[in-house]
Design a protein around this motif. Structure first.
Motif: not given
Length: 505
Positions: A15-16, A19, A22-23
């Motif tokens: 999950a990290a 994310l 996406l960043a």
């Protein structure tokens, strides 16, 4: 760690990473909207109006033509309109593909820290991130290389010709995005052929059946590779005759290619002691990769297909070998900086494969600490270098768009035509914005040696010697009573306005 705890940690890490991806995509998409158009982007745009056939055959004998990029820019402009962001959109989309392929290569994370380190090596590189925000071929080539690596990994898990053919097709397209990536395609072809030969040998079948199996697995990639080489050979011979392959090093693969990648990872124009230390660290890692690849190969009974560390190390090593061999055989230059970017995903994939063996070995504690430190240092370095204004290779044109906007404001007040004389490194992006925005009232002229013989209303000059272009000469402009109307610290340049006629009192 209990199995359920390890599984939970793996899910959290996944999950990290999603994310973080996406960043990073948001970052490059924002840069595509804010960065001034670079010299080479503007140069590329001069070929976009050509036909598809002329782009593919390098009609103008210009190595700056990245065919796949030029074609996609042409299509994007047709569909979405003539806008700077639209021209960069194919590479922003390529970054999404690159990030997705990175996650497919890493997840599920059988070994958490090698996956985190490999993600950092692949994605936390400020120089790599530059090229996903620009209308050039490098981002496209990197994304397609990542697709090829994912396909190769699938081929090791599910032997057969389809995945190998898809991997070769992806690297063939990467080569059309940038010719330097032909090195990776040739290395992949060699690895696929070795896998096919090994499979035929292990089955112990007759020659005819063995050849049939080899062709079933390696035939598709071979057709793609040979077809591409046959099409590119006369083009590359022509480009070589026109001295288009002039960018690169002549000292050594290690000093030029690896050294330049170490320096650009630090996002610095010059090397220095830290780049030297980083180059040494890369040497130690490569040695560890080689040892791990050999041990893994022996552990699996000399079966190449079962040894990911050996397969991905061969891909890296053979790409380095072809660049060195061509230098000595044909006099081509060693790849430098952006042309050497193909080694970033190849190196990261090799580290990932070997790292999974390292964390299971007797030195697992120090290895885990080292991989965690590597990921952390790369994250800190990327945060340090992150910006929305400039790129490493073209920092001197960071403010061209702002200059052109200021000239538009000046014109809106006066309504008078104007003449801009500039240092030649600004030439291509200034011409680009003048055409793109329809600035018919602006006459543009370039000088190379000095402004003494030029009449102008505005003068745009370098304030730093970039080894090309006339630099700012304060006494000369004071004598002409020119006024500095804007100073640009990032690019170290000046925009001046003539407030008195030449030779005036």
């Amino acid at each position: 760690m209990p199995a359920d705890g390890a599984s939970r940690a793996s899910r959290l890490a996944g999950a990290a990473l999603i994310l973080a991806s996406l960043a990073l995509l948001a970052y490059t998409a924002t840069r595509a909207a804010t960065l001034s158009f670079t010299y080479d982007e503007a140069w590329t745009m001069t070929s976009v109006d050509e036909s598809l056939w002329d782009i593919l055959r390098f009609r103008r004998d210009d190595i700056n033509n990245h065919p796949l990029n030029s074609i996609l820019v042409k299509v994007a402009r047709k569909l979405l309109g003539a806008h700077t962001y639209v021209y960069r959109l194919p590479n922003v989309a390529a970054h999404a593909v690159y990030l997705a392929a990175s996650l497919l290569l890493l997840l599920p994370a059988r070994a958490l820290l090698p996956s985190l380190a490999a993600f950092a090596l692949l994605n936390l590189n400020p120089f790599v991130l530059d090229f996903f925000s620009l209308a050039r071929g490098y981002g496209l080539a990197l994304a397609l290389t990542m697709v090829a690596l994912v396909c190769l990994k699938r081929a090791l898990e599910r032997p057969g010709g389809w995945w190998e053919t898809t991997a070769a097709a992806a690297l063939a397209l990467a080569t059309l995005a940038n010719l330097a990536f032909l090195h990776a395609l040739s290395a992949l072809q060699a690895v696929i052929l070795l896998l096919a030969l090994e499979e035929a040998a292990r089955r112990g079948e007759g020659v005819a059946l063995g050849l049939r199996r080899i062709l079933a697995r390696a035939g598709g990639p071979l057709v793609i590779s040979l077809g591409l080489v046959a099409g590119l050979a006369p083009i590359m011979e022509r480009l070589q005759a026109k001295k288009q392959f002039y960018f690169g090093g002549v000292d050594s693969f290690w000093g030029d290619t690896v050294g330049s990648l170490a320096r650009t990872l630090l996002y610095r124009e010059e090397g220095g002691p830290l780049a030297g230390v980083l180059t040494l660290a890369i040497a130690i890692l490569v040695a560890a990769l080689a040892v791990t690849a050999f041990i893994s190969w022996r552990r699996h009974g000399l079966v190449l297909a079962r040894s990911e560390p050996m397969v991905f190390f061969l891909l890296l090593a053979l790409s380095a070998l072809t660049t060195t061999a061509l230098h000595h055989l044909l006099g081509t230059r060693f790849l430098l900086e952006r042309t050497a970017l193909l080694f970033v995903p190849l190196f990261a994939a090799a580290v990932l494969a070997a790292g999974r063996e390292w964390v299971a070995g007797r030195w697992r504690g120090p290895v885990r600490a080292g991989l965690a430190a590597l990921a952390l240092l790369l994250a800190v370095n990327t945060a340090r270098a992150a910006n929305l204004r400039w790129t490493l290779s073209w920092r001197y044109v960071a403010d061209v768009r702002d200059v052109m906007l200021l000239l538009q404001e000046e014109h809106s007040r006066s309504g008078e035509p104007a003449r801009l004389v500039m240092s030649w490194p600004f030439k291509m992006p200034v011409y680009y914005y003048a055409r793109q925005w329809g600035l018919d009232w602006l006459e543009v002229e370039v000088f190379e040696y000095g402004p003494e013989k030029h009449d102008y209303d505005y003068f745009y000059v370098l304030g730093k010697d970039y080894e090309f272009g006339y630099t700012f000469n304060r006494p000369f402009f004071d004598a002409r009573r020119d006024q500095i109307i804007r100073t640009y610290p990032i690019s170290e340049s000046y925009l001046l306005r003539r407030d008195a006629p030449p030779g005036g009192a």
